[in-house]
Design an enzyme around this catalytic site. Structure first.
Site, PDB file in Angstrom:
ATOM      1  N   ARG A   1       0.858  -1.190   0.000  1.00 38.91           N
ATOM      2  CA  ARG A   1       0.000   0.000   0.000  1.00 38.91           C
ATOM      3  C   ARG A   1       0.893   1.240   0.000  1.00 38.91           C
ATOM      4  NH1 ARG A   1      -2.177   3.754   3.534  1.00 38.91           N
ATOM      5  NH2 ARG A   1      -4.316   4.426   3.055  1.00 38.91           N
TER       6      ARG A   1
ATOM      7  N   SER B   1     -12.756  -2.989   1.425  1.00 38.73           N
ATOM      8  CA  SER B   1     -12.946  -2.353   2.729  1.00 38.73           C
ATOM      9  C   SER B   1     -14.415  -1.993   2.901  1.00 38.73           C
ATOM     10  CB  SER B   1     -12.110  -1.077   2.829  1.00 38.73           C
ATOM     11  OG  SER B   1     -10.731  -1.376   2.801  1.00 38.73           O
TER      12      SER B   1
ATOM     13  N   LYS C   1      -3.784   6.081   9.002  1.00 40.17           N
ATOM     14  CA  LYS C   1      -4.620   6.620   7.933  1.00 40.17           C
ATOM     15  C   LYS C   1      -5.374   7.835   8.457  1.00 40.17           C
ATOM     16  CE  LYS C   1      -6.838   3.807   5.216  1.00 40.17           C
ATOM     17  NZ  LYS C   1      -7.773   2.748   4.752  1.00 40.17           N
TER      18      LYS C   1
END
Length: 219
Positions: A45, A115, A144
Site C-alpha cells: 500500500r 474495505s 490513515k
C-alpha cells in the site's frame, strides 16, 4: 492460487500492510523480518505523504519476491495496473476506489478484498463477488488520516449476526494487547501496519501478534 474460503481464512490471520512511508528502515528488511515472525499475508500500500511515484513498481517487485520465497500471498492496494503488471495474487480496494463490480470482472481468478464500514457495504461486497472484507477502523489509528468513525469490535459481531460469512479481517489501531478481542468477535484475522512496521523488532512484533491471534495469550 487460493480458491477455497478455508485456505483464505488461514492466509488472512496475520495480514501485514505497508508501503515505504510506513517504515523507519528499509521496507524490504521490515517485510522479511515480519515474515520470519509469522505474517501470513501481505499487502503493498504505497499511499500518503512522501509516497513513491513511478518507482513504486520496483519496490513492489522486491517485496513480491520475498513473499513468494515465504509462500505468502501478495496483494496490491488500489492499483489495478500494478497488480496486473506484477501478476499479484490479488487486489484490495476501498469504497472510493473506482467501480467495484467492474474491478471484480477484470481480475477474475484473483483474490479481491474490499474495505467495508457498514452492513450495506458488506452485503454489496458479497453480491459483487469479493473474496474477503476488511472491516474498520476497529480502534483509533494514526496511520490513515481519512478514516471513518471508529467502530469497535461490535461491528464484526454485527456483520456476522447479519449473515456476512465471507472471510473477514479487522483493521485500524490493532496491536499487541487488543488483537485477540478482534478474533473473538468473529474476524478471521487482523490487518496491521504500524504495530509491526514501527516496532524495534518486526519479527518479535509479528510473533507476539500471531500468538494472540491463535489464542495463546498476550505474552
Amino acid at each position: 492460487m487460493m480458491t477455497k474460503a478455508s485456505s483464505l481464512r488461514e492466509a488472512l490471520k496475520l495480514y501485514f500492510v505497508i508501503g515505504s512511508v510506513n517504515c523507519r528502515t528499509d521496507p524490504v528488511a521490515v517485510l522479511e523480518e515480519s515474515l520470519k515472525g509469522g505474517v501470513t499475508c501481505f499487502q503493498f500500500r504505497e499511499k500518503g505523504e512522501g509516497a513513491l511515484g513511478p518507482n513504486k513498481a520496483e519496490l513492489a517487485k522486491e517485496l513480491q519476491k520475498i513473499c513468494k520465497r515465504y509462500g505468502v500471498p501478495f496483494f496490491v492496494n488500489d492499483d489495478l495496473e500494478l497488480m496486473e503488471t506484477l501478476d499479484a495474487d490479488g487486489l484490495h480496494i476501498g469504497q472510493e476506489d473506482g467501480d467495484i463490480p467492474s474491478t471484480r470482472s477484470r481480475i477474475a481468478g484473483k483474490i479481491l478484498g474490499v474495505s467495508v464500514h457498514n452492513l450495506a457495504e458488506a452485503q454489496k461486497a458479497v453480491r459483487i463477488g469479493a473474496d474477503y472484507v476488511g472491516v474498520g477502523p476497529i480502534y483509533p489509528t494514526e496511520t490513515k488520516k481519512d478514516t471513518r468513525e471508529v467502530a469497535g469490535t461490535r461491528i464484526i459481531q454485527m456483520f456476522r449476526s447479519g449473515g456476512i460469512a465471507l472471510p473477514m479481517v479487522g483493521i485500524g489501531g490493532i496491536q499487541h494487547g487488543n488483537a485477540g478481542a478482534v478474533i473473538r468477535s468473529g474476524a478471521d484475522g487482523i490487518a496491521v501496519i504500524s504495530a509491526i512496521s514501527l516496532s524495534d523488532s518486526p519479527r518479535q512484533a509479528a510473533q507476539a501478534l500471531k500468538r494472540e491471534v491463535n489464542g495463546l495469550g498476550q505474552h
